[in-house]
Scaffold this motif. Structure first.
Motif, PDB file in Angstrom:
ATOM      1  N   ILE A 321      43.347  31.325  18.573  1.00 16.61           N
ATOM      2  CA  ILE A 321      42.398  30.810  17.586  1.00 16.61           C
ATOM      3  C   ILE A 321      43.126  29.815  16.695  1.00 16.61           C
ATOM      4  O   ILE A 321      44.141  30.143  16.075  1.00 16.61           O
ATOM      5  N   ASP A 322      42.595  28.619  16.638  1.00 14.11           N
ATOM      6  CA  ASP A 322      43.237  27.561  15.866  1.00 14.11           C
ATOM      7  C   ASP A 322      43.024  27.819  14.376  1.00 14.11           C
ATOM      8  O   ASP A 322      41.907  27.708  13.863  1.00 14.11           O
ATOM      9  N   ASN A 323      44.110  28.144  13.687  1.00 17.52           N
ATOM     10  CA  ASN A 323      44.016  28.475  12.265  1.00 17.52           C
ATOM     11  C   ASN A 323      43.685  27.273  11.392  1.00 17.52           C
ATOM     12  O   ASN A 323      43.336  27.429  10.208  1.00 17.52           O
ATOM     13  N   ARG A 324      43.790  26.077  11.951  1.00 15.67           N
ATOM     14  CA  ARG A 324      43.554  24.884  11.143  1.00 15.67           C
ATOM     15  C   ARG A 324      42.093  24.717  10.755  1.00 15.67           C
ATOM     16  O   ARG A 324      41.796  24.234   9.649  1.00 15.67           O
ATOM     17  N   GLN A 325      41.175  25.095  11.624  1.00 13.69           N
ATOM     18  CA  GLN A 325      39.763  24.858  11.321  1.00 13.69           C
ATOM     19  C   GLN A 325      39.340  25.559  10.034  1.00 13.69           C
ATOM     20  O   GLN A 325      38.743  24.944   9.143  1.00 13.69           O
ATOM     21  N   ALA A 326      39.652  26.839   9.908  1.00 11.47           N
ATOM     22  CA  ALA A 326      39.258  27.586   8.710  1.00 11.47           C
ATOM     23  C   ALA A 326      40.034  27.141   7.478  1.00 11.47           C
ATOM     24  O   ALA A 326      39.547  27.261   6.346  1.00 11.47           O
ATOM     25  N   ALA A 327      41.254  26.629   7.683  1.00 11.80           N
ATOM     26  CA  ALA A 327      42.068  26.173   6.556  1.00 11.80           C
ATOM     27  C   ALA A 327      41.641  24.793   6.060  1.00 11.80           C
ATOM     28  O   ALA A 327      41.884  24.447   4.903  1.00 11.80           O
ATOM     29  N   TYR A 328      40.988  24.022   6.924  1.00 15.76           N
ATOM     30  CA  TYR A 328      40.629  22.644   6.579  1.00 15.76           C
ATOM     31  C   TYR A 328      39.161  22.470   6.198  1.00 15.76           C
ATOM     32  O   TYR A 328      38.821  21.556   5.446  1.00 15.76           O
ATOM     33  N   TYR A 329      38.282  23.332   6.740  1.00 18.83           N
ATOM     34  CA  TYR A 329      36.840  23.146   6.547  1.00 18.83           C
ATOM     35  C   TYR A 329      36.171  24.474   6.200  1.00 18.83           C
ATOM     36  O   TYR A 329      36.579  25.528   6.654  1.00 18.83           O
ATOM     37  N   ARG A 330      35.087  24.373   5.423  1.00 24.58           N
ATOM     38  CA  ARG A 330      34.310  25.552   5.049  1.00 24.58           C
ATOM     39  C   ARG A 330      32.827  25.211   5.204  1.00 24.58           C
ATOM     40  O   ARG A 330      32.382  24.144   4.789  1.00 24.58           O
ATOM     41  N   GLN A 331      32.095  26.135   5.803  1.00 24.37           N
ATOM     42  CA  GLN A 331      30.662  25.916   5.980  1.00 24.37           C
ATOM     43  C   GLN A 331      29.936  26.230   4.675  1.00 24.37           C
ATOM     44  O   GLN A 331      30.076  27.317   4.109  1.00 24.37           O
ATOM     45  N   ILE A 332      29.158  25.261   4.171  1.00 24.43           N
ATOM     46  CA  ILE A 332      28.363  25.422   2.957  1.00 24.43           C
ATOM     47  C   ILE A 332      26.924  25.062   3.296  1.00 24.43           C
ATOM     48  O   ILE A 332      26.597  23.888   3.490  1.00 24.43           O
ATOM     49  N   ASP A 333      26.082  26.073   3.396  1.00 25.48           N
ATOM     50  CA  ASP A 333      24.685  25.828   3.753  1.00 25.48           C
ATOM     51  C   ASP A 333      24.605  25.010   5.044  1.00 25.48           C
ATOM     52  O   ASP A 333      25.029  25.464   6.081  1.00 25.48           O
ATOM     53  N   SER A 334      24.107  23.779   4.939  1.00 23.58           N
ATOM     54  CA  SER A 334      23.863  22.986   6.140  1.00 23.58           C
ATOM     55  C   SER A 334      24.975  21.988   6.449  1.00 23.58           C
ATOM     56  O   SER A 334      24.842  21.181   7.362  1.00 23.58           O
ATOM     57  N   TYR A 335      26.063  22.026   5.705  1.00 24.31           N
ATOM     58  CA  TYR A 335      27.127  21.050   5.956  1.00 24.31           C
ATOM     59  C   TYR A 335      28.494  21.711   5.851  1.00 24.31           C
ATOM     60  O   TYR A 335      28.633  22.833   5.372  1.00 24.31           O
ATOM     61  N   THR A 336      29.524  21.023   6.334  1.00 20.25           N
ATOM     62  CA  THR A 336      30.888  21.538   6.232  1.00 20.25           C
ATOM     63  C   THR A 336      31.611  20.813   5.102  1.00 20.25           C
ATOM     64  O   THR A 336      31.474  19.596   4.929  1.00 20.25           O
ATOM     65  N   GLN A 337      32.352  21.568   4.356  1.00 24.48           N
ATOM     66  CA  GLN A 337      33.077  21.048   3.207  1.00 24.48           C
ATOM     67  C   GLN A 337      34.552  20.906   3.576  1.00 24.48           C
ATOM     68  O   GLN A 337      35.157  21.833   4.125  1.00 24.48           O
ATOM     69  N   PHE A 338      35.120  19.749   3.278  1.00 27.04           N
ATOM     70  CA  PHE A 338      36.530  19.490   3.583  1.00 27.04           C
ATOM     71  C   PHE A 338      37.384  20.097   2.473  1.00 27.04           C
ATOM     72  O   PHE A 338      37.352  19.629   1.333  1.00 27.04           O
ATOM     73  N   ILE A 339      38.133  21.141   2.797  1.00 28.44           N
ATOM     74  CA  ILE A 339      38.865  21.896   1.775  1.00 28.44           C
ATOM     75  C   ILE A 339      40.371  21.879   1.991  1.00 28.44           C
ATOM     76  O   ILE A 339      41.099  22.592   1.297  1.00 28.44           O
ATOM     77  N   ARG A 340      40.836  21.096   2.935  1.00 31.95           N
ATOM     78  CA  ARG A 340      42.267  21.154   3.240  1.00 31.95           C
ATOM     79  C   ARG A 340      43.143  20.841   2.023  1.00 31.95           C
ATOM     80  O   ARG A 340      44.124  21.529   1.759  1.00 31.95           O
ATOM     81  N   LEU A 341      42.826  19.798   1.302  1.00 35.07           N
ATOM     82  CA  LEU A 341      43.688  19.333   0.220  1.00 35.07           C
ATOM     83  C   LEU A 341      43.463  20.084  -1.085  1.00 35.07           C
ATOM     84  O   LEU A 341      44.365  20.172  -1.916  1.00 35.07           O
ATOM     85  N   LEU A 342      42.259  20.619  -1.250  1.00 41.19           N
ATOM     86  CA  LEU A 342      41.943  21.397  -2.442  1.00 41.19           C
ATOM     87  C   LEU A 342      40.749  22.282  -2.110  1.00 41.19           C
ATOM     88  O   LEU A 342      39.660  21.780  -1.873  1.00 41.19           O
ATOM     89  N   PRO A 343      40.929  23.610  -2.081  1.00 43.26           N
ATOM     90  CA  PRO A 343      39.829  24.478  -1.674  1.00 43.26           C
ATOM     91  C   PRO A 343      38.796  24.739  -2.764  1.00 43.26           C
ATOM     92  O   PRO A 343      37.654  25.091  -2.474  1.00 43.26           O
ATOM     93  N   ASP A 344      39.196  24.555  -4.020  1.00 45.02           N
ATOM     94  CA  ASP A 344      38.306  24.920  -5.122  1.00 45.02           C
ATOM     95  C   ASP A 344      38.609  24.051  -6.328  1.00 45.02           C
ATOM     96  O   ASP A 344      39.762  23.938  -6.757  1.00 45.02           O
ATOM     97  N   ARG A 345      37.577  23.464  -6.892  1.00 46.01           N
ATOM     98  CA  ARG A 345      37.744  22.603  -8.066  1.00 46.01           C
ATOM     99  C   ARG A 345      38.400  23.346  -9.228  1.00 46.01           C
ATOM    100  O   ARG A 345      39.187  22.773  -9.993  1.00 46.01           O
ATOM    101  N   ALA A 346      38.113  24.648  -9.341  1.00 47.20           N
ATOM    102  CA  ALA A 346      38.657  25.438 -10.448  1.00 47.20           C
ATOM    103  C   ALA A 346      40.174  25.554 -10.385  1.00 47.20           C
ATOM    104  O   ALA A 346      40.824  25.833 -11.393  1.00 47.20           O
ATOM    105  N   GLN A 347      40.752  25.345  -9.198  1.00 45.58           N
ATOM    106  CA  GLN A 347      42.210  25.457  -9.063  1.00 45.58           C
ATOM    107  C   GLN A 347      42.956  24.326  -9.744  1.00 45.58           C
ATOM    108  O   GLN A 347      44.158  24.440 -10.005  1.00 45.58           O
TER     109      GLN A 347
END
Length: 467
Positions: A321-347
């Motif tokens: 299982i390629d660990n990069r997909q979950a580390a780089y992208y997150r499913q949000i409703d109907s689209y995928t969110q690019f989270i590789r460089l920063l997963p959360d604005r609050a961080q």
């Protein structure tokens, strides 16, 4: 705090300010930090050349809302006025920072000052001049290997190569001579930085110029850039040799074990980062660009989930299982969110200075270059080089039986760049280099064309250049 983030308004040669600027070693350091700070700006590697324009061109991210300029960039509409403004600005800003870099080199050529710090600065400046011109060539000139195969190297337009800090038009070289100029600057940098060995020691925020060389264009960045250039030229033996020089420097560089992959997803990617930039404002731009507060809206998104699943799918079942997909992208409703460089604005508020930076060159690319260069003579060794990265990312090994020949292996390497490098600006270069069909933002197979992978020159340059 390091002065890396300072931008120095470098004045034309001969002004009193310039005389004061370069009257001390500290002045040279500040000038070089000014160059690095400019490189980290949103219009260059702090946006457009890493996680912005380049990722839209590669279809790694994009915008489905036609009110956005990125909607048109995703569709390679280079005649669109807004798109043209972006590509023209990229050309202009690259040559501006090259001129600042040349100002440092010109002053080094006439100074009576000396010492280890000045030697490092000189080597970095030659290396950066080559690195920046190579990126201009990769974007705005034809592919070297295809021009060579057509017997047109000397008749194909290259790019202007800037050697001086002035406002004069620069000579436009043919493609062959453009690459000779790039390699000549890299040769100078390699010779000057010959003793630049300890790359990752020290504190990122320490103002000592000789520590934490990872955020400077160090000797191994020169080696890695040479590997890139020779690979782009189809000089396989030389590309492999320079990639090996980096890989062999195990005291500073090593691929992360698969259990520790999350430690190298983002800057400073300890052990895998060869060269980066300190950039305190970069993640603010990332948050604005990719982290919507609700719904996709006009914020750039990752590839459609079905397209991502197909891209990251691998033989080997549950054990692969390629660990990069979950580390780089997150499913949000109907689209995928690019989270590789920063997963959360609050961080953003909690991230320390040592986490705020840009990755320019990383170790996995050296394994890809080694694999590509080695395949024609030793397919087994080539697949082994590719498997080094695959294992680190959670994937089962491949064998030579997985590939019918060079074209099939090259296709897998291109897809590896698409899986590994989102947010770094390298995927589009891989598409241009391998020139094979790639998945669009929506997952459709897209066949590249020369017009698609070669950005247009600014009209003023086309009219008044070549002088």
């Amino acid at each position: 705090m390091s002065s890396c983030s300072q931008f120095l308004d470098i004045q034309p040669k001969g002004t009193l300010l310039e005389e004061v600027q370069f009257s001390s070693i500290q002045g040279y350091q500040d000038a070089m930090y000014g160059v690095y700070g400019t490189l980290a700006g949103e219009g260059l590697y702090g946006g457009a050349l890493t996680a912005g324009l380049m990722e839209n061109l590669a279809q790694n991210v994009g915008n489905l809302n036609s009110v956005s300029v990125n909607y048109h960039i995703n569709r390679y509409e280079y005649t669109n006025d807004d798109v043209r403004a972006h590509t023209d600005a990229l050309w202009t800003q690259l040559y501006e920072v090259i001129s600042y870099n040349n100002n440092i080199l010109e002053n080094l050529g006439r100074t009576s000052l000396s010492g280890d710090v000045l030697r490092l600065i000189e080597g970095e400046a030659y290396g950066l001049r080559a690195f920046l011109h190579f990126d201009v060539a990769r974007l705005f000139a034809a592919d070297y290997r295809r021009a060579k195969a057509a017997g047109k190297l000397s008749s194909t337009r290259g790019i202007p190569y800037a050697y001086h800090f002035d406002l004069k038009n620069k000579q436009v070289y043919n493609l062959e001579d453009t690459y000779k100029n790039i390699l000549a600057d890299l040769d100078r940098a390699e010779a000057i930085l010959s003793s630049d060995e300890t790359i990752t020691g020290g504190d990122l925020t320490n103002a000592n110029y000789q520590t934490h060389r990872i955020v400077h264009f160090n000797k191994y960045a020169v080696y890695a850039t040479k590997a890139r250039v020779y690979n782009a030229m189809g000089e396989s033996a030389k590309a492999a040799a320079y990639a090996q020089k980096v890989i062999a420097h195990s005291s500073d560089f090593a691929l992360a074990p698969r259990a520790s992959f999350t430690d190298v997803v983002r800057f400073p990617a300890k052990g895998e980062l060869i060269c980066g930039l300190y950039a305190p404002k970069f993640l603010d731009w990332v948050a604005t660009t990719y982290l919507a507060t609700g719904g996709g809206g006009n914020v750039d998104q990752g590839r459609r989930l079905s397209a991502l699943n197909a891209l990251y799918a691998s033989a080997g079942g549950a054990a692969s299982i390629d660990n990069r997909q979950a580390a780089y992208y997150r499913q949000i409703d109907s689209y995928t969110q690019f989270i590789r460089l920063l997963p959360d604005r609050a961080q953003l508020a909690s991230l320390g200075s040592t986490r705020k930076g840009i990755m320019l060159i990383r170790l996995p690319e050296m394994y890809y270059i080694l694999a590509e260069a080695t395949y024609p003579t030793d397919p087994t060794a080539a697949v082994e080089a590719l498997n080094k990265v695959r294992d680190s990312r959670g994937l089962a090994p491949l064998t030579t039986a997985n590939f019918s020949g060079q074209a099939a292996f090259d296709l897998e390497l291109m897809r590896e760049y698409l899986r590994e490098t989102p947010g770094e600006g390298q995927s589009f270069h891989a598409i241009k280099h391998f020139f094979q069909p790639f998945p669009s933002l929506l997952g459709e197979s897209t066949k590249p064309t020369e017009d698609m992978v070669t950005l247009p020159w600014p009209e003023l340059e086309r009219t008044y250049g070549n002088h």
